[in-house]
Enzyme design. Structure first.
Site, PDB file in Angstrom:
ATOM      1  N   LYS A 192       2.206 -15.553   3.421  1.00  0.00           N
ATOM      2  CA  LYS A 192       2.156 -16.455   2.265  1.00  0.00           C
ATOM      3  C   LYS A 192       3.607 -16.815   1.941  1.00  0.00           C
ATOM      4  O   LYS A 192       4.077 -16.660   0.802  1.00  0.00           O
ATOM      5  CB  LYS A 192       1.448 -15.722   1.108  1.00  0.00           C
ATOM      6  CG  LYS A 192       1.012 -16.578  -0.019  1.00  0.00           C
ATOM      7  CD  LYS A 192      -0.155 -17.502   0.284  1.00  0.00           C
ATOM      8  CE  LYS A 192      -0.400 -18.417  -0.898  1.00  0.00           C
ATOM      9  NZ  LYS A 192      -1.040 -19.683  -0.566  1.00  0.00           N
ATOM     10  N   TYR A 238       0.799  -1.223   0.000  1.00  0.00           N
ATOM     11  CA  TYR A 238       0.000   0.000   0.000  1.00  0.00           C
ATOM     12  C   TYR A 238       0.834   1.276   0.000  1.00  0.00           C
ATOM     13  O   TYR A 238       0.347   2.327   0.365  1.00  0.00           O
ATOM     14  CB  TYR A 238      -0.954  -0.005   1.212  1.00  0.00           C
ATOM     15  CG  TYR A 238      -2.103  -0.978   1.073  1.00  0.00           C
ATOM     16  CD1 TYR A 238      -1.893  -2.303   0.687  1.00  0.00           C
ATOM     17  CD2 TYR A 238      -3.410  -0.595   1.324  1.00  0.00           C
ATOM     18  CE1 TYR A 238      -2.931  -3.204   0.562  1.00  0.00           C
ATOM     19  CE2 TYR A 238      -4.462  -1.490   1.208  1.00  0.00           C
ATOM     20  CZ  TYR A 238      -4.214  -2.787   0.831  1.00  0.00           C
ATOM     21  OH  TYR A 238      -5.253  -3.680   0.701  1.00  0.00           O
ATOM     22  N   ASP A 255     -12.292  -7.445   6.877  1.00  0.00           N
ATOM     23  CA  ASP A 255     -13.648  -7.415   6.329  1.00  0.00           C
ATOM     24  C   ASP A 255     -14.357  -8.733   6.619  1.00  0.00           C
ATOM     25  O   ASP A 255     -15.546  -8.754   6.943  1.00  0.00           O
ATOM     26  CB  ASP A 255     -13.629  -7.141   4.816  1.00  0.00           C
ATOM     27  CG  ASP A 255     -13.743  -5.649   4.513  1.00  0.00           C
ATOM     28  OD1 ASP A 255     -13.471  -4.840   5.427  1.00  0.00           O
ATOM     29  OD2 ASP A 255     -14.107  -5.291   3.379  1.00  0.00           O
ATOM     30  N   ASP A 261      -4.267 -18.203   3.379  1.00  0.00           N
ATOM     31  CA  ASP A 261      -5.409 -18.928   2.796  1.00  0.00           C
ATOM     32  C   ASP A 261      -5.934 -19.983   3.770  1.00  0.00           C
ATOM     33  O   ASP A 261      -7.150 -20.147   3.934  1.00  0.00           O
ATOM     34  CB  ASP A 261      -5.039 -19.541   1.431  1.00  0.00           C
ATOM     35  CG  ASP A 261      -3.663 -20.194   1.413  1.00  0.00           C
ATOM     36  OD1 ASP A 261      -2.896 -20.018   2.377  1.00  0.00           O
ATOM     37  OD2 ASP A 261      -3.345 -20.894   0.438  1.00  0.00           O
ATOM     38  N   ASP A 309      -6.317  -6.122   5.408  1.00  0.00           N
ATOM     39  CA  ASP A 309      -7.466  -5.461   4.793  1.00  0.00           C
ATOM     40  C   ASP A 309      -8.570  -6.488   4.531  1.00  0.00           C
ATOM     41  O   ASP A 309      -9.749  -6.282   4.852  1.00  0.00           O
ATOM     42  CB  ASP A 309      -6.984  -4.813   3.477  1.00  0.00           C
ATOM     43  CG  ASP A 309      -7.973  -3.815   2.920  1.00  0.00           C
ATOM     44  OD1 ASP A 309      -9.070  -3.676   3.479  1.00  0.00           O
ATOM     45  OD2 ASP A 309      -7.649  -3.182   1.907  1.00  0.00           O
TER      46      ASP A 309
END
Ligand code: ATP
Length: 350
Positions: A184, A133, A245, A217, A241
């Site tokens: 990851k 970001y 959510d 994941d 992020d």
């Protein structure tokens, strides 16, 4: 000396919920001094101001916290004012901890079968100043068939270590047993290898806390299957992020989700997770609870844990047996009340 708080209500439903939040905070009788600022779409469209020159220095020098509503307005193309306001504060005030509790306050709000208040109680600490970001990268041969676009993920040892440290410190302060780091590292060998090393080093300094590293994941699946296995999750900007959510959806939706953008011991910014929701602005439909719980997070940051608990307990009682705004009707049943009706009841409870 009172704590000085800059209130930026912003756009859309921001002013509607900020008004409620400040009223509730004032009810607690603490030495808090609120100063209101009108930055947002209206001001930007009127005189071009995003944030005035020197405002960030004023915040650093004279304020303890920013209590922020929401920014975003369909009249401003690309919402450039919103980026200028929020991202400038996040990056320039170095608010490296994005703190988002995903804590269910009533069993009826859970979308998961058999998972209620005892199971859904995790908090995410998202790295807030680096990762994908920062805008690092570029486009080459733009708009052609040969176009190349590169987005660079920034991971610094300092940046990763301090967010990992913050996660363990949070667990210790709250008496929580487990910290999970999501990455990851099986594919993103360089950057996420650094995360693994920094996390392992930090964990060694906190032997009383159980530390686990997971692929993001696998964690996303497990948060649906067994959310009770997680107390504190620490992760990078992008994964945070997305996971937050998911966390908001698991715990009643945007009308209830609070967040802090924090640099411990420095001026920090507290905002509900929701945006300006232009579709419901000005109609008395905005749920003020996310803003109220955001106020509780700010009180904790300012060193008032008891008052933060009082405010949270009032919100819990309100959701359990008080009036609620339309967003909660599908989950809680009953008829919809207005923002002000919910606010009045909350005020009385306090
Ligand atoms: P942004 O891009 O700033 O996040 P957005 O409109 O895409 O803005 P939100 O403003 O977060 O996203 O809102 C998404 C939807 O959720 C809204 O359209 C609104 O219906 C609902 N919503 C968001 N916040 C609230 C709230 N506090 N109370 C009730 N409904 C809300």
């Amino acid at each position: 000396m009172p704590h000085r708080i800059a209130v930026i209500p912003g756009d859309g439903i921001g002013p509607e919920v900020a008004k409620v939040g400040v009223r509730l905070l004032e009810r607690l009788g603490l030495p808090l001094q609120f100063e209101w600022f009108d930055f947002g779409a209206e001001r930007y469209l009127k005189d071009g101001t995003i944030l005035p020159r020197g405002f960030l220095d004023t915040l650093r020098r004279d304020f303890d916290a920013v209590y922020f509503g929401a920014v975003g307005d369909p009249r401003v193309p690309g919402n450039e004012h919103a980026k200028g306001i929020l991202l400038a504060m996040r990056f320039e005030l170095d608010l490296y901890i994005n703190l988002r509790p995903c804590i269910l306050i009533d069993d009826r709000l859970s979308p998961l079968k058999g998972k209620g208040r005892n199971e859904l109680r995790f908090t995410v600490l998202r790295e807030n100043t680096e990762g994908l970001y920062t805008g690092t990268g570029g486009v080459f041969k733009k708009g052609t068939a040969d176009e190349v676009a590169q987005e660079v993920e920034i991971n610094t040892r300092k940046g990763v270590s301090r967010i990992c440290e913050a996660a363990f410190a949070f667990a210790e302060r709250r008496g929580l047993a487990r910290v999970c780091m999501a990455d990851k590292a099986n594919v993103l060998l360089h950057g996420h290898g650094l995360w693994r090393r920094a996390f392992a080093d930090t964990a060694q300094r906190h032997p009383a806390i159980q530390a686990k590293a997971m692929y993001v994941d696998a964690l996303a699946m497990d948060l649906i299957r067994q959310p009770e296995a997680y107390d504190v999750i620490v992760t990078n900007n992008l994964f945070g992020d997305i996971l937050t959510d998911l966390g908001a959806a698991l715990t009643g939706g945007l009308g209830l989700a609070a967040s802090g953008n924090i640099n411990p011991g420095r001026v920090s910014l507290f905002e509900p997770v929701h945006g300006s929701a232009p579709d419901i602005a000005g109609q008395g439909k905005a749920n003020p609870i996310a803003m109220a719980l955001t106020g509780a997070l700010m009180l904790e940051h300012l060193g008032y844990p008891q008052e933060a608990n009082r405010l949270t307990a009032a919100v819990e009682a309100q959701v359990r047996d008080g009036a609620h705004t339309p967003d909660l009707v599908p989950l809680l049943g009953g008829t919809a009340a207005t923002t002000d009706q919910v606010a009045d009841e909350l005020y009385k409870r306090l």
